[in-house]
Enzyme design. Structure first.
Site, mmCIF file in Angstrom:
data_model
loop_
_atom_site.group_PDB
_atom_site.id
_atom_site.type_symbol
_atom_site.label_atom_id
_atom_site.label_comp_id
_atom_site.label_asym_id
_atom_site.label_seq_id
_atom_site.Cartn_x
_atom_site.Cartn_y
_atom_site.Cartn_z
ATOM 1 N N CYS A 79 3.418 8.849 -4.487
ATOM 2 C CA CYS A 79 3.600 8.037 -3.279
ATOM 3 C C CYS A 79 4.732 8.540 -2.425
ATOM 4 O O CYS A 79 5.164 7.871 -1.513
ATOM 5 C CB CYS A 79 3.912 6.600 -3.661
ATOM 6 S SG CYS A 79 2.465 5.724 -4.154
ATOM 7 N N GLY B 77 1.944 -2.161 0.509
ATOM 8 C CA GLY B 77 2.779 -2.631 -0.596
ATOM 9 C C GLY B 77 4.258 -2.426 -0.299
ATOM 10 O O GLY B 77 5.097 -3.258 -0.653
ATOM 11 N N ASN C 32 3.436 2.571 -11.994
ATOM 12 C CA ASN C 32 2.478 3.490 -11.359
ATOM 13 C C ASN C 32 2.468 4.884 -11.963
ATOM 14 O O ASN C 32 1.516 5.635 -11.765
ATOM 15 C CB ASN C 32 2.747 3.586 -9.853
ATOM 16 C CG ASN C 32 4.190 3.882 -9.537
ATOM 17 O OD1 ASN C 32 5.080 3.120 -9.895
ATOM 18 N ND2 ASN C 32 4.438 4.984 -8.891
ATOM 19 N N GLN D 267 -0.204 -2.059 -8.570
ATOM 20 C CA GLN D 267 -1.122 -1.379 -9.498
ATOM 21 C C GLN D 267 -1.872 -2.362 -10.395
ATOM 22 O O GLN D 267 -2.647 -1.947 -11.250
ATOM 23 C CB GLN D 267 -0.352 -0.373 -10.373
ATOM 24 C CG GLN D 267 0.280 0.781 -9.606
ATOM 25 C CD GLN D 267 -0.745 1.804 -9.098
ATOM 26 O OE1 GLN D 267 -1.939 1.759 -9.433
ATOM 27 N NE2 GLN D 267 -0.291 2.738 -8.273
ATOM 28 N N SER E 104 -1.447 -4.081 -2.390
ATOM 29 C CA SER E 104 -1.882 -3.097 -1.402
ATOM 30 C C SER E 104 -3.364 -2.791 -1.634
ATOM 31 O O SER E 104 -3.758 -2.444 -2.752
ATOM 32 C CB SER E 104 -1.050 -1.828 -1.593
ATOM 33 O OG SER E 104 -1.390 -0.874 -0.627
ATOM 34 N N ALA E 105 -4.178 -2.889 -0.575
ATOM 35 C CA ALA E 105 -5.638 -2.808 -0.733
ATOM 36 C C ALA E 105 -6.140 -1.438 -1.195
ATOM 37 O O ALA E 105 -7.163 -1.345 -1.868
ATOM 38 C CB ALA E 105 -6.311 -3.164 0.593
ATOM 39 N N HIS E 106 -5.413 -0.374 -0.836
ATOM 40 C CA HIS E 106 -5.980 0.958 -1.097
ATOM 41 C C HIS E 106 -5.951 1.352 -2.573
ATOM 42 O O HIS E 106 -6.479 2.391 -2.951
ATOM 43 C CB HIS E 106 -5.317 2.025 -0.217
ATOM 44 C CG HIS E 106 -3.918 2.417 -0.579
ATOM 45 N ND1 HIS E 106 -3.637 3.570 -1.259
ATOM 46 C CD2 HIS E 106 -2.721 1.829 -0.336
ATOM 47 C CE1 HIS E 106 -2.322 3.681 -1.401
ATOM 48 N NE2 HIS E 106 -1.748 2.636 -0.860
ATOM 49 N N THR F 280 -0.459 -8.421 16.397
ATOM 50 C CA THR F 280 -1.891 -8.734 16.348
ATOM 51 C C THR F 280 -2.475 -8.296 15.009
ATOM 52 O O THR F 280 -2.272 -7.157 14.586
ATOM 53 C CB THR F 280 -2.617 -8.046 17.522
ATOM 54 O OG1 THR F 280 -2.003 -8.494 18.728
ATOM 55 C CG2 THR F 280 -4.100 -8.393 17.535
HETATM 56 N N1 PLP Z 1 4.295 -0.148 -5.586
HETATM 57 C C1 PLP Z 1 3.629 0.608 -6.459
HETATM 58 C C2 PLP Z 1 3.722 0.296 -7.923
HETATM 59 C C3 PLP Z 1 2.839 1.672 -6.020
HETATM 60 O O1 PLP Z 1 2.162 2.421 -6.907
HETATM 61 C C4 PLP Z 1 2.781 1.930 -4.635
HETATM 62 C C5 PLP Z 1 1.995 3.096 -4.137
HETATM 63 O O2 PLP Z 1 1.616 3.947 -4.897
HETATM 64 C C6 PLP Z 1 3.473 1.097 -3.761
HETATM 65 C C7 PLP Z 1 4.221 0.073 -4.275
HETATM 66 C C8 PLP Z 1 3.426 1.301 -2.287
HETATM 67 O O3 PLP Z 1 2.223 0.856 -1.754
HETATM 68 P P1 PLP Z 1 1.777 1.310 -0.290
HETATM 69 O O4 PLP Z 1 1.332 2.710 -0.407
HETATM 70 O O5 PLP Z 1 0.680 0.379 0.083
HETATM 71 O O6 PLP Z 1 2.972 1.145 0.586
#
Ligand code: PLP
Length: 376
Positions: free
Chosen positions: A328, A71, A152, A180, A200-202, A238
């Site tokens: 984060c 993300g 978040n 989110q 973001s996949a996680h 790649t």
């Molecule tokens: N944006 C938001 C609202 C998030 O909550 C996060 C991660 O918690 C990100 C961006 C960043 O994503 P990534 O960890 O995939 O870089």
């Protein structure tokens, strides 16, 4: 003691089917997607099928989806490319955005002299849409509006449709950090005029280290990375075939079970909120509780005392994973700019609990029992 994970807004465990698919691809389909022999073509097909899945889920064209590493990368790309390639001179955003947006804004301010205007937010993290409208009406320069879908730390949802419509009506670009939100909400880029959307996949039971950016086909931007011209020359390097396939499967599963997952999470949230209100009279909640709120996030605060100072530490010792401010930011516990922006008094200690479809009532009961013990 089985540990209890209540930090699903920070990250989520990989879904077992997603893991099985990725393992199979790592083992069997390891060809370079740019190679022209069969193994390469197979890997290419896996990636293009994943792109189709994402595009279909957002009602986008396949040419509008670009895979990224996270993300953070997508947010940097949207903001920096909009300034560098689309002539954006003014960005309207909010003080509650994620670091990857906020720090990108600081970078374009510093490097390109862009004017960044932060909208006012109230104590629930809501923007002032009237202020946004009047700024758009009075600004004559090219504008990018950058506002996240779901916050978040608070779970507060910005009124994305109204923002997108306003931006479009005033000829402004609109970027939304939907990290989110993807998987939880029905996003249709035909119905909602969005220029850039990041994911973001996680955050929805996919792997870490992969995401995508949707870039509306009318916005022609140049790549930040020069190299082998992968991703239609938008992101050389790649491709990570297995993780891209994992992202697409997690995305599809999230959308297919969206209603059930959201209903379960909403029920759990109500249960937890009621229980906390009953057991801890001085607890406060900080999202948009009566309005636009993602049910997975519950932002709580307690009056500060010697024990709440070390609340996260004590929860951890008792087997509970929760978060204080933004989870984060590389394990560093610094004051949260989001909580500061909503005016959380210094004598309150914040705690973010975030849920998933995997969370159980028993876990929440145990969390409340432990919280009562350790909060002082
Ligand atoms: N944006 C938001 C609202 C998030 O909550 C996060 C991660 O918690 C990100 C961006 C960043 O994503 P990534 O960890 O995939 O870089």
């Amino acid at each position: 003691m089985k540990r209890i994970y209540l930090d699903y807004a920070a990250t989520t465990p990989v879904d077992t089917e997603v893991l099985a698919l990725m393992t199979q691809i790592w083992q069997d389909d390891f060809g370079n997607p740019s190679s022209i022999y069969a193994e390469g073509r197979k890997a290419r097909m896996i990636i293009e099928n994943a792109r189709k899945t994402i595009a279909h889920g957002l009602n986008a064209s396949i040419g509008e989806i670009f895979f990224t590493s996270c993300g953070t990368e997508g947010n940097n790309m949207a903001i920096k490319n909009a300034v560098r390639d689309l002539g954006v001179e003014v960005i309207i955003s909010a003080p509650t955005e994620h670091h990857s947006v906020w720090h990108s804004l600081l970078a374009v301010e510093r490097d390109y002299g862009v004017e960044v205007i932060y909208l006012d937010v109230d104590d629930k993290g809501r923007i002032d849409i009237v202020q946004l409208k009047s700024l758009l009406e009075t600004t004559t320069r090219k504008v990018l509006v950058s506002l996240m879908y779901v916050n978040n730390e608070l779970g507060t949802i910005h009124p994305i449709q109204a923002i997108a419509d306003l931006a479009k009506a005033h000829g402004a670009y609109f970027h939304t950090d939907a990290v989110q939100a993807v998987g939880s909400y029905d996003i249709d880029v035909q119905a909602t005029p969005i220029s850039f959307l990041t994911c973001s996949a996680h955050k929805f039971h996919g792997p870490k280290g992969v995401g995508f950016i949707y870039i509306n086909g009318n916005n022609i931007i140049k790549p930040l990375l020069d190299g082998g011209a992968q991703e239609r020359n938008m992101r050389s390097g790649t491709e990570n075939t297995a993780q891209i396939a994992g992202l697409a499967l997690a995305f599809r599963k999230a959308l297919d079970s969206r209603k059930e997952r959201m209903a379960h999470i909403s029920q759990l949230r109500t249960y937890l909120k009621n229980k906390l209100t009953e057991m801890i009279p001085d607890v406060q909640f900080h999202g948009d509780e009566q309005g636009l709120q993602h049910p997975k996030i519950l932002s709580i605060s307690l009056p500060e005392n010697a024990k709440t100072e070390i609340l996260l530490f004590n929860l951890d010792i008792h087997g509970i994973c929760a978060s204080g401010g933004s989870a984060c930011s590389s394990g560093v516990e610094s004051a949260s700019h989001v909580l500061e922006a909503i005016g959380l008094p210094e004598n309150r200690r914040a705690l973010r609990v975030s849920l998933s479809h995997l969370t159980t009532l028993e876990e929440l009961d145990r969390f409340v029992d432990v919280l009562l013990k350790v909060k002082g």
